[in-house]
Design an enzyme around this catalytic site. Structure first.
Site, PDB file in Angstrom:
ATOM      1  N   ARG A  56       0.792  -1.221   0.000  1.00  0.00           N
ATOM      2  CA  ARG A  56       0.000   0.000   0.000  1.00  0.00           C
ATOM      3  C   ARG A  56       0.834   1.286   0.000  1.00  0.00           C
ATOM      4  O   ARG A  56       1.945   1.318   0.508  1.00  0.00           O
ATOM      5  CB  ARG A  56      -1.018  -0.003   1.150  1.00  0.00           C
ATOM      6  CG  ARG A  56      -0.440   0.012   2.527  1.00  0.00           C
ATOM      7  CD  ARG A  56      -1.552  -0.199   3.559  1.00  0.00           C
ATOM      8  NE  ARG A  56      -1.037   0.008   4.896  1.00  0.00           N
ATOM      9  CZ  ARG A  56      -1.739  -0.138   5.999  1.00  0.00           C
ATOM     10  NH1 ARG A  56      -3.004  -0.497   5.940  1.00  0.00           N
ATOM     11  NH2 ARG A  56      -1.192   0.082   7.173  1.00  0.00           N
ATOM     12  N   ARG A 100       4.419   4.089   4.166  1.00  0.00           N
ATOM     13  CA  ARG A 100       4.696   4.186   5.598  1.00  0.00           C
ATOM     14  C   ARG A 100       5.949   3.397   5.965  1.00  0.00           C
ATOM     15  O   ARG A 100       6.126   2.274   5.488  1.00  0.00           O
ATOM     16  CB  ARG A 100       3.502   3.643   6.401  1.00  0.00           C
ATOM     17  CG  ARG A 100       2.341   4.587   6.433  1.00  0.00           C
ATOM     18  CD  ARG A 100       1.121   3.999   7.064  1.00  0.00           C
ATOM     19  NE  ARG A 100       1.363   3.264   8.317  1.00  0.00           N
ATOM     20  CZ  ARG A 100       0.382   2.850   9.113  1.00  0.00           C
ATOM     21  NH1 ARG A 100      -0.879   3.105   8.795  1.00  0.00           N
ATOM     22  NH2 ARG A 100       0.647   2.193  10.208  1.00  0.00           N
TER      23      ARG A 100
HETATM   24  P1  AMP Z   1      -2.083   2.575  12.560  1.00  0.00           P
HETATM   25  O1  AMP Z   1      -1.964   3.743  11.637  1.00  0.00           O
HETATM   26  O2  AMP Z   1      -3.419   2.490  13.203  1.00  0.00           O
HETATM   27  O3  AMP Z   1      -1.644   1.287  11.917  1.00  0.00           O
HETATM   28  O4  AMP Z   1      -1.053   2.841  13.750  1.00  0.00           O
HETATM   29  C1  AMP Z   1       0.337   2.997  13.491  1.00  0.00           C
HETATM   30  C2  AMP Z   1       1.125   2.881  14.789  1.00  0.00           C
HETATM   31  O5  AMP Z   1       0.738   3.929  15.690  1.00  0.00           O
HETATM   32  C3  AMP Z   1       0.920   1.604  15.580  1.00  0.00           C
HETATM   33  O6  AMP Z   1       1.711   0.529  15.092  1.00  0.00           O
HETATM   34  C4  AMP Z   1       1.368   2.059  16.976  1.00  0.00           C
HETATM   35  O7  AMP Z   1       2.769   2.178  17.056  1.00  0.00           O
HETATM   36  C5  AMP Z   1       0.780   3.480  17.037  1.00  0.00           C
HETATM   37  N1  AMP Z   1      -0.603   3.453  17.551  1.00  0.00           N
HETATM   38  C6  AMP Z   1      -1.734   3.731  16.846  1.00  0.00           C
HETATM   39  N2  AMP Z   1      -2.844   3.628  17.613  1.00  0.00           N
HETATM   40  C7  AMP Z   1      -2.401   3.268  18.841  1.00  0.00           C
HETATM   41  C8  AMP Z   1      -3.049   2.982  20.073  1.00  0.00           C
HETATM   42  N3  AMP Z   1      -4.389   3.045  20.188  1.00  0.00           N
HETATM   43  N4  AMP Z   1      -2.275   2.640  21.131  1.00  0.00           N
HETATM   44  C9  AMP Z   1      -0.929   2.578  21.045  1.00  0.00           C
HETATM   45  N5  AMP Z   1      -0.251   2.814  19.906  1.00  0.00           N
HETATM   46  C10 AMP Z   1      -0.969   3.165  18.810  1.00  0.00           C
END
Ligand code: AMP
Length: 230
Positions: free
Chosen positions: A127, A162
């Site tokens: 992606r 990313r």
């Molecule tokens: P995402 O974009 O949702 O895949 O999140 C990317 C990264 O942000 C994750 O791998 C975590 O390192 C951090 N992260 C996002 N949401 C959370 C959460 N609710 N609690 C802790 N870390 C988070």
């Protein structure tokens, strides 16, 4: 409409949240996006969490909860929101419950997007996103018509990937999902809020399944906030 989208990385939470947000004008609150924004702007929070995101592990609950609480205090959340990537631990789910109780707000549902693990690695590793407008693409499933140009906003050479979408971090993120995030499913089931949709279905069908949960097919259900120009 106040919902939580639950599911492993790559389940399509962000994609569905963006579709629903555009259609109904509800606020999309993505914890990962908020962290990435802070990293991009080199804020104190951003510097604190940058390495954690790169590794694919979770930011400590205290920091994450504080960030989301501040976001939910913003006036644009009053008419509804989609929480994407929060909560991710039982402690976060409990904190969210407290926050909403204080605001006298009830969640409509916690929607679980069920996907096979095997599919996820392929989905995630292919992606990329237009950094100008946020539109998501995929090497295999959703290519832009012109490889360098965003179909949606026309920006050229603005595609980014990313840093945590590499194989190693993806494996870590999937492990974290199974060990720390999955245990929140019973939390919402006990409260009668857990709904499950088939995240393996085509994108449009997943949207339709989510809307059907709220009594809507293509049209917004009663109580949905409809954008004036949407
Ligand atoms: P995402 O974009 O949702 O895949 O999140 C990317 C990264 O942000 C994750 O791998 C975590 O390192 C951090 N992260 C996002 N949401 C959370 C959460 N609710 N609690 C802790 N870390 C988070």
């Amino acid at each position: 409409m106040r919902i939580i989208l639950l599911g492993p990385p790559g389940a399509g939470k962000g994609t569905q949240a963006r579709i629903l947000t555009e259609k109904y004008g509800i606020v999309h609150i993505a914890a990962g996006d908020l962290f990435r924004e802070n990293i991009k702007n080199k804020t104190a929070l951003g510097l604190q969490v940058e390495e954690i995101l790169k590794a694919g592990t979770l930011v400590p609950d205290e920091i994450t909860i504080k960030m989301i609480a501040a976001r939910l205090d913003q006036p644009d959340c009053k008419n509804g929101f989609i929480l994407d990537g929060f909560p991710r631990t039982v402690a976060q789910a409990e904190a969210l419950e407290e926050m909403l109780k204080k605001k006298a707000i009830k969640l409509d549902a916690a929607v679980q997007m069920a996907v096979d693990d095997d599919e996820l690695v392929e989905r995630i590793s292919g992606r990329f996103t237009c950094s100008a407008c946020g539109e998501g693409y995929h090497d295999k499933f959703k290519k832009p018509h012109d490889p360098d140009t965003c179909d949606k906003c026309g920006a050229k050479d603005k595609f980014t990937r990313r840093p945590d979408d590499n194989a190693e971090a993806v494996r870590t993120r999937l492990g974290v999902y199974h060990s720390q995030t999955k245990p929140i499913l019973p939390f919402y089931e006990e409260r009668g809020l857990l709904k499950t949709v088939d995240g393996m279905a085509p994108m449009k069908d997943v949207t339709a399944q989510i809307l059907a949960l709220f009594g809507a097919k293509d049209a917004p259900a009663k109580g949905f906030q409809v954008k004036k120009n949407g």
